[in-house]
Design an enzyme around this catalytic site. Structure first.
Site, PDB file in Angstrom:
ATOM      1  CB  THR A  25     104.916 187.813  70.548  1.00  0.00           C
ATOM      2  OG1 THR A  25     103.406 187.689  70.363  1.00  0.00           O
ATOM      3  CG2 THR A  25     105.045 188.477  71.694  1.00  0.00           C
TER       4      THR A  25
ATOM      5  CB  SER B 221     104.664 179.562  72.807  1.00  0.00           C
ATOM      6  OG  SER B 221     105.373 181.162  73.389  1.00  0.00           O
TER       7      SER B 221
ATOM      8  CG  ASP C  27     103.761 183.730  62.341  1.00  0.00           C
ATOM      9  OD1 ASP C  27     103.598 182.979  63.666  1.00  0.00           O
ATOM     10  OD2 ASP C  27     104.262 185.158  63.301  1.00  0.00           O
TER      11      ASP C  27
ATOM     12  CE  LYS D  48     104.843 187.203  65.809  1.00  0.00           C
ATOM     13  NZ  LYS D  48     103.652 187.244  65.267  1.00  0.00           N
TER      14      LYS D  48
ATOM     15  N   GLY E  72      92.642 179.785  66.562  1.00  0.00           N
ATOM     16  CA  GLY E  72      93.315 180.130  66.738  1.00  0.00           C
ATOM     17  C   GLY E  72      94.719 179.006  67.572  1.00  0.00           C
TER      18      GLY E  72
HETATM   19  P1  NAP Z   1      99.122 194.097  64.648  1.00  0.00           P
HETATM   20  O1  NAP Z   1     100.386 193.965  63.776  1.00  0.00           O
HETATM   21  O2  NAP Z   1      99.052 195.066  65.503  1.00  0.00           O
HETATM   22  O3  NAP Z   1      98.330 194.181  63.175  1.00  0.00           O
HETATM   23  C1  NAP Z   1      96.374 194.120  64.085  1.00  0.00           C
HETATM   24  C2  NAP Z   1      95.809 194.830  63.396  1.00  0.00           C
HETATM   25  O4  NAP Z   1      93.983 194.902  63.533  1.00  0.00           O
HETATM   26  C3  NAP Z   1      95.840 195.299  62.364  1.00  0.00           C
HETATM   27  O5  NAP Z   1      95.529 195.043  61.191  1.00  0.00           O
HETATM   28  C4  NAP Z   1      94.110 196.086  62.561  1.00  0.00           C
HETATM   29  O6  NAP Z   1      93.882 197.232  61.904  1.00  0.00           O
HETATM   30  C5  NAP Z   1      93.668 195.477  63.165  1.00  0.00           C
HETATM   31  N1  NAP Z   1      93.028 196.220  64.368  1.00  0.00           N
HETATM   32  C6  NAP Z   1      93.003 195.872  65.623  1.00  0.00           C
HETATM   33  N2  NAP Z   1      92.407 196.519  66.719  1.00  0.00           N
HETATM   34  C7  NAP Z   1      90.955 196.938  65.205  1.00  0.00           C
HETATM   35  C8  NAP Z   1      90.048 196.839  65.430  1.00  0.00           C
HETATM   36  N3  NAP Z   1      89.240 198.093  66.917  1.00  0.00           N
HETATM   37  N4  NAP Z   1      88.669 197.132  64.146  1.00  0.00           N
HETATM   38  C9  NAP Z   1      89.450 197.088  63.336  1.00  0.00           C
HETATM   39  N5  NAP Z   1      90.798 196.405  63.253  1.00  0.00           N
HETATM   40  C10 NAP Z   1      91.485 196.387  64.449  1.00  0.00           C
HETATM   41  O7  NAP Z   1      98.796 192.455  65.194  1.00  0.00           O
HETATM   42  P2  NAP Z   1      99.267 191.127  64.618  1.00  0.00           P
HETATM   43  O8  NAP Z   1     100.493 190.414  64.656  1.00  0.00           O
HETATM   44  O9  NAP Z   1      98.931 190.489  63.207  1.00  0.00           O
HETATM   45  O10 NAP Z   1      98.249 190.323  65.432  1.00  0.00           O
HETATM   46  C11 NAP Z   1      96.797 190.145  65.457  1.00  0.00           C
HETATM   47  C12 NAP Z   1      96.372 189.005  65.773  1.00  0.00           C
HETATM   48  O11 NAP Z   1      96.346 187.748  65.531  1.00  0.00           O
HETATM   49  C13 NAP Z   1      97.050 189.223  67.671  1.00  0.00           C
HETATM   50  O12 NAP Z   1      95.220 188.573  68.089  1.00  0.00           O
HETATM   51  C14 NAP Z   1      97.339 187.709  68.169  1.00  0.00           C
HETATM   52  O13 NAP Z   1      97.604 187.309  69.059  1.00  0.00           O
HETATM   53  C15 NAP Z   1      97.219 186.755  66.681  1.00  0.00           C
HETATM   54  N6  NAP Z   1      98.158 185.835  66.165  1.00  0.00           N
HETATM   55  C16 NAP Z   1      98.368 184.500  66.408  1.00  0.00           C
HETATM   56  C17 NAP Z   1      99.150 183.643  65.904  1.00  0.00           C
HETATM   57  C18 NAP Z   1      98.238 181.922  66.123  1.00  0.00           C
HETATM   58  O14 NAP Z   1      99.348 181.454  65.913  1.00  0.00           O
HETATM   59  N7  NAP Z   1      97.457 181.893  65.917  1.00  0.00           N
HETATM   60  C19 NAP Z   1     100.000 183.955  65.051  1.00  0.00           C
HETATM   61  C20 NAP Z   1     100.252 185.152  64.783  1.00  0.00           C
HETATM   62  C21 NAP Z   1      99.210 186.402  65.594  1.00  0.00           C
HETATM   63  P3  NAP Z   1      94.839 199.076  61.038  1.00  0.00           P
HETATM   64  O15 NAP Z   1      95.664 198.176  60.360  1.00  0.00           O
HETATM   65  O16 NAP Z   1      93.727 199.785  61.173  1.00  0.00           O
HETATM   66  O17 NAP Z   1      95.209 199.701  62.556  1.00  0.00           O
END
Ligand code: NAP
Length: 495
Positions: free
Chosen positions: A287, A242, A327, A291, A460
């Protein structure tokens, strides 16, 4: 005004001279790190400095002080004496040098200015101790004092800002990746010099940023004491993209703001927000993984962020901190530019923070959606909260076939695990709409497989750019140029 200085660290005289020429184009002055030159002979000094057309510092750092000089102390001091005889503009002299020698060099310095330097390669002391160190060094009456410490915590940088606020003739910042912000904000707090490297691989200290990067990405030359500071707070904030989008817009819109990464641990958040208040920083982005945790330190949370249960943006208005979530706006607009959300069946993979923002949108749009997650209980809770359905992860193949739009909200496939994909190739569907929230890299395996299988893709970076619009407006009150945000993002996606 803070002067940009590039240390020259080549090991041979020829390469040293080549780098002097390159560095002078990018800096206000250069530091000749004589200690880096292998088998340096004192009679070469005159020839070397003849290549300098701008101000320069002669530094010959001993090994026990983080330098590379292999000769004895007498040889080292004779190089500094020679620099004074040759009327070099500056010499750097370590406070650890023998007391008598410091006094002697300061007495005979004539036109040369002395930078008396202190480096702590392990830690940053309290402000009180730093002030004692400053006063001790200042008792020699040098022209400038250089106090450089190592940041083990993001909050260490604020001791340096306070020191710069209180003391004069000072060069000060923190080393290490957690010290990055102090290298950039030297210009706001009036450090006489900021040290940057000529290019990556030519650093003279841990955490040095390159001359080109600090200017291109952070608009360094336009930072001054009025600059309003914004930061992205995350455990790996240095990887956040960002900064490219926001800083490019601040430059184009002529807004005196800067956006920098704050690499912060959960247990440091409370003190960091306190420091944002004391130093009147304008706000920032939040991030992974803060959050949700950060919300307890804000005075107000807007309604959407409350429902989503996470903030990705905060604003400091006269010490009142408000938390927001943009988001959801990013997810909504990235989807809607490709597809309608009504009358479609949508599969959400993942149940973390990003999934929560998406489910808020899908509920708001009254969409028909199913959540599937590695940890089933989290999918169930999320589905109950936002009026969706949920399914066990072993049903992935069936759910993929049942739905029109498939959205990966998990971090699977994110750098450094670029080769991973949440959907195996053998069960990959054809002709669907596939969205990946992962944006680092932009071409995830999921996106590559989607392309191969004739699917419509949403990468993304679309969501990232759209959510940034809302942030920019909250901090500055004006709209950014969206095209510029996208351009800045795409230019730096592979970094
Ligand atoms: P988070 O709160 O830590 O959640 C992670 C999610 O991924 C959970 O559902 C987790 O499952 C799952 N996960 C992680 N490792 C896994 C694996 N090996 N196999 C299956 N499921 C797995 O993270 P978040 O904030 O939601 O972010 C998730 C992704 O979205 C990141 O890559 C982030 O950069 C991206 N993102 C992008 C934007 C954008 O603007 N494009 C905005 C926000 C986030 P469990 O619940 O089982 O642990």
């Amino acid at each position: 005004m803070t002067r940009i200085c590039i240390p020259i660290v080549a090991e041979t005289i020829d390469n040293f001279i080549k780098d002097i020429k390159k560095a002078e184009i990018l800096s206000d002055l250069i530091e000749l790190r004589i200690d880096y030159i292998k088998d340096f002979k004192i009679d070469k000094l005159e020839k070397l400095i003849k290549n300098c057309t701008k101000d320069f510092i002669i530094t010959c750092r001993p090994k026990n002080n983080g330098g590379k000089f292999e000769g004895n102390e007498k040889e080292r001091i004779s190089i500094l004496e020679k620099a004074i005889d040759l009327e070099c503009p500056f010499i750097d002299l370590e406070i650890e040098t023998e007391n008598k020698t410091i006094l002697n060099l300061i007495n005979k310095k004539q036109k040369t200015k002395i930078i008396l330097s202190y480096h702590d390669f392990k830690k940053t002391n309290s402000l009180k101790k730093l002030k004692i160190k400053y006063d001790e060094m200042n008792s020699y009456f040098p022209d400038f004092l250089k106090i450089v410490t190592y940041a083990n915590s993001i909050n260490d940088n604020f001791n340096i800002f306070s020191l710069l606020n209180e003391k004069s003739n000072l060069i000060s910042f923190c080393m290490g990746i957690r010290g990055h912000i102090s290298r950039i904000l030297t210009a706001k707090y009036g450090s006489y010099i900021s040290y940057v490297c000529l290019e990556e691989g030519k650093e003279s200290a841990d955490g040095q940023i390159s001359a080109k990067y600090i200017e291109d990405v952070y608009n360094f030359s336009s930072i001054n004491k009025e600059t309003k500071v914004l930061g992205v707070l995350g455990s790996v904030a240095e990887n956040s993209k960002s900064k490219f989008m926001h800083n490019a817009n601040f430059k184009k819109k002529k807004l005196n703001f800067i956006y920098i990464p704050f690499k912060v641990r959960k247990e440091e958040l409370k003190e960091l927000i306190k420091n944002f208040k004391i130093f009147e920083f304008r706000g920032g982005a939040v991030t992974i993984p803060h959050k949700e945790d950060i919300m307890q330190y804000f005075n107000n949370i807007d309604n959407t962020a409350k429902i989503i249960g996470a903030t990705n943006t905060f604003v400091n208005d006269n010490s009142i901190f408000s938390g927001h979530n943009t988001d959801y706006y990013g997810a909504e607009h990235a989807l809607k530019e490709i597809t309608k959300l009504k009358d479609k069946k949508i599969l959400v993979i993942g149940a973390g923070g990003a999934a929560r923002s998406l489910c808020y949108v899908l509920n708001k749009e009254k969409s028909n959606f199913t959540i599937i997650n590695r940890t089933y209980e989290k999918a169930k809770l999320l589905a109950d909260e936002f009026n969706g359905s949920c399914s066990k992860f072993k049903e992935l193949k069936k759910e993929i076939n049942n739905n029109d739009i498939i959205i990966n909200t998990t971090s699977v496939g994110m750098n450094p695990n670029n080769n991973e994909c949440i959907i195996e190739e053998k069960i990959f569907p054809k002709n669907k709409i596939i969205m990946d929230m992962v944006y680092n890299p932009i071409e995830t395996v999921l996106i590559k497989l989607a392309n191969k299988n004739n699917c419509t893709i949403i990468t993304g970076d679309r969501m990232l750019a759209y959510q940034a619009i809302g942030q920019f407006k909250l901090w500055t009150g004006v709209d950014p140029y969206f095209d510029l945000m996208q351009k800045a993002l795409l230019e730096h996606l592979d970094e």
